[in-house]
Scaffold this motif. Sequence first.
Motif, PDB file in Angstrom:
ATOM      1  N   ARG A 419     -41.190  -4.007 -85.485  1.00  0.00           N
ATOM      2  CA  ARG A 419     -40.153  -3.210 -86.148  1.00  0.00           C
ATOM      3  C   ARG A 419     -38.792  -3.891 -86.103  1.00  0.00           C
ATOM      4  NH1 ARG A 419     -36.851  -1.788 -88.588  1.00  0.00           N
ATOM      5  NH2 ARG A 419     -36.038   0.274 -89.130  1.00  0.00           N
ATOM      6  N   VAL A 420     -38.422  -4.462 -84.961  1.00  0.00           N
ATOM      7  CA  VAL A 420     -37.056  -4.989 -84.820  1.00  0.00           C
ATOM      8  C   VAL A 420     -36.941  -6.448 -85.236  1.00  0.00           C
ATOM      9  CG1 VAL A 420     -36.524  -3.361 -82.981  1.00  0.00           C
ATOM     10  CG2 VAL A 420     -37.327  -5.651 -82.390  1.00  0.00           C
ATOM     11  N   GLY A 421     -38.080  -7.143 -85.345  1.00  0.00           N
ATOM     12  CA  GLY A 421     -38.013  -8.548 -85.716  1.00  0.00           C
ATOM     13  C   GLY A 421     -37.642  -9.436 -84.529  1.00  0.00           C
ATOM     14  N   ASP A 422     -37.063 -10.599 -84.834  1.00  0.00           N
ATOM     15  CA  ASP A 422     -36.697 -11.550 -83.780  1.00  0.00           C
ATOM     16  C   ASP A 422     -35.654 -10.931 -82.849  1.00  0.00           C
ATOM     17  OD1 ASP A 422     -38.371 -13.453 -84.882  1.00  0.00           O
ATOM     18  OD2 ASP A 422     -36.785 -14.340 -86.113  1.00  0.00           O
ATOM     19  N   VAL A 423     -35.853 -11.149 -81.546  1.00  0.00           N
ATOM     20  CA  VAL A 423     -34.947 -10.603 -80.534  1.00  0.00           C
ATOM     21  C   VAL A 423     -34.177 -11.760 -79.901  1.00  0.00           C
ATOM     22  CG1 VAL A 423     -34.772  -9.306 -78.379  1.00  0.00           C
ATOM     23  CG2 VAL A 423     -36.516  -8.675 -80.089  1.00  0.00           C
ATOM     24  N   ASP A 424     -32.891 -11.799 -80.143  1.00  0.00           N
ATOM     25  CA  ASP A 424     -32.066 -12.860 -79.565  1.00  0.00           C
ATOM     26  C   ASP A 424     -31.656 -12.555 -78.132  1.00  0.00           C
ATOM     27  OD1 ASP A 424     -31.387 -14.817 -81.905  1.00  0.00           O
ATOM     28  OD2 ASP A 424     -31.248 -12.801 -82.750  1.00  0.00           O
ATOM     29  N   ALA A 425     -31.455 -11.271 -77.808  1.00  0.00           N
ATOM     30  CA  ALA A 425     -31.038 -10.891 -76.457  1.00  0.00           C
ATOM     31  C   ALA A 425     -31.723  -9.584 -76.075  1.00  0.00           C
ATOM     32  CB  ALA A 425     -29.522 -10.735 -76.379  1.00  0.00           C
ATOM     33  N   LEU A 426     -32.412  -9.607 -74.954  1.00  0.00           N
ATOM     34  CA  LEU A 426     -33.083  -8.421 -74.421  1.00  0.00           C
ATOM     35  C   LEU A 426     -32.364  -7.974 -73.163  1.00  0.00           C
ATOM     36  CD1 LEU A 426     -35.429  -6.387 -74.098  1.00  0.00           C
ATOM     37  CD2 LEU A 426     -36.674  -8.197 -72.865  1.00  0.00           C
TER      38      LEU A 426
END
Length: 541
Positions: A419-426
């Motif tokens: 749903r959110v796509g690529d995650v740069d910062a978790l």
Amino acid sequence: MSDAPLYLKPSVQMEPLFNSWYAWGMLVSPATSAMITANLHVRVLESYLQFPDLHRRAVADQAMKGGMFMDYDGDIAPVQALLDRTREHLAGKLAFAAAVKQLNELLATKTDGQSLAGLYESVPQPLKGYVELVYDLHNRPGFRLVEGMLYDSPNYDESLQSVRFSDIACDDRPFVLSSPRFASADDVDLHLPFRSPLVDALAALRTRPTSRGQVVQWLVEAGANEAQQQRFLSLLTDVAPPLDPQRHYSGDGIRVRYFGHATVLVQYAGLSILIDPAVSTASETGLDRYSFYDLPDAIDYVLLTHNHQDHVMLETLLQLRHKIGCVVVPRSASGPLQDPSLRLMLRTIGFANVIELDEFETLTAGAGEIIGLPFFGEHADLDIRSKLAYGIRSAGRGLVFLADSNALEPRCYAHIRRRVGDVDALFIGLECDGAPLSWLYGPLYTRPVQRAVDQSRRLNSSHSESAMQIIDRLAPEAVYVYAMGLEPWLGYISSISYSDDSRPIVESDRVLEQCRARQLPAERLYLKKEFVLSTVVREEI
């Protein structure tokens, strides 16, 4: 003091109070405030009056920190006066709590799966007209509170609300769940409902100066006597505050600022989003931190993840209300005692624009979007719906804020990634011990919670193994461990105090080690942090 425009001093603290107790969300909502008053506040006061030395010894023992012991070493008379006042002026709340217990017993003994219609006449008087009797799909009886009507009834009493202004020199305060706030000679208590515009006017003095005459006029409107007016004026200064010249951001990409615990400011394209605000005053303790002076003049969105006292912090929210455009909250289940509506609570106390967001719903936010995400864990397996993690996307970048999530069902995070796509910062919490169920929710129960149940069902977030399961599925470009309660200025809210061998520290160290072994940047946040995610330009196919 000259005729120059006046500001609040940077060291001034502004505490919201409910019947002399530090106010948090559950003490605003009518039903939960009744249960906490009857089953926690009265019991703590009675216990202290009977065993004051025991309480004093307990709060001096670090191992007992966060227990239900009153942190107070003064004259006993104010304690007795508060108990007497509670029994007299909050008699309606005490009766409400007793009625909830009676109704639970009625439903447990007088139902057999057949129609509940005949039981309405037996509903205790304080609850009549405010509850719907229901079964679940297993024919287990229960009741639903009509919460909106409770706010529009004597069960919601604004006269119990007040705001205290104090000049502080350190971060230490008594733990809020178990210690009422007894005023000192230098405090200024204003008996204002939280929704009062005067709260906004006085809070805005941190950064918006005004004249002495205008301040006095506001104080007169607030009912302050001459002595209170003079004490409040002593909390003002004509020295302009140390506003951060970089508090606004107009650069490319996304700027992220960590303010401590779970508070993160996200800024992009002239828009500001503040998550779980718990903002410190500008302290002189020597610990570098962001404060109110590092916030932009306008906050477009505030995102609240869940209704715990360290995430929905009324002390900060009321001070920022005058500059908040919209508050985004998770959708509640509408009626269960343990899950009061954040939207109803915030709108009642003066927040005009409150939006409920559900899981996988999206809210357009300027040049980006806010995505509601599932939030499993940290609620001791109670059926509580008003909890939400968040994704934020803009400029081709994606951030995910999981607060105190636990990977109870790791496969959920594979769905989130799609749903959110690529995650740069978790951003992920690792307060993996967690308090037992009764520590926060015990006052809502009408029967004792068995010890084995209490210890098994905890208010915990991820440990290292579950955190790595989340990281594996979300595949972020960087990991930030937060929401740990590490900052000393939040000890009065969380009661947390770590050593190097505390399990949450050990478990978060393991996460950092495993991430770095994969060449994945990872950091446990503390005090303050800033970074910028640059704009991603994706080629058209």
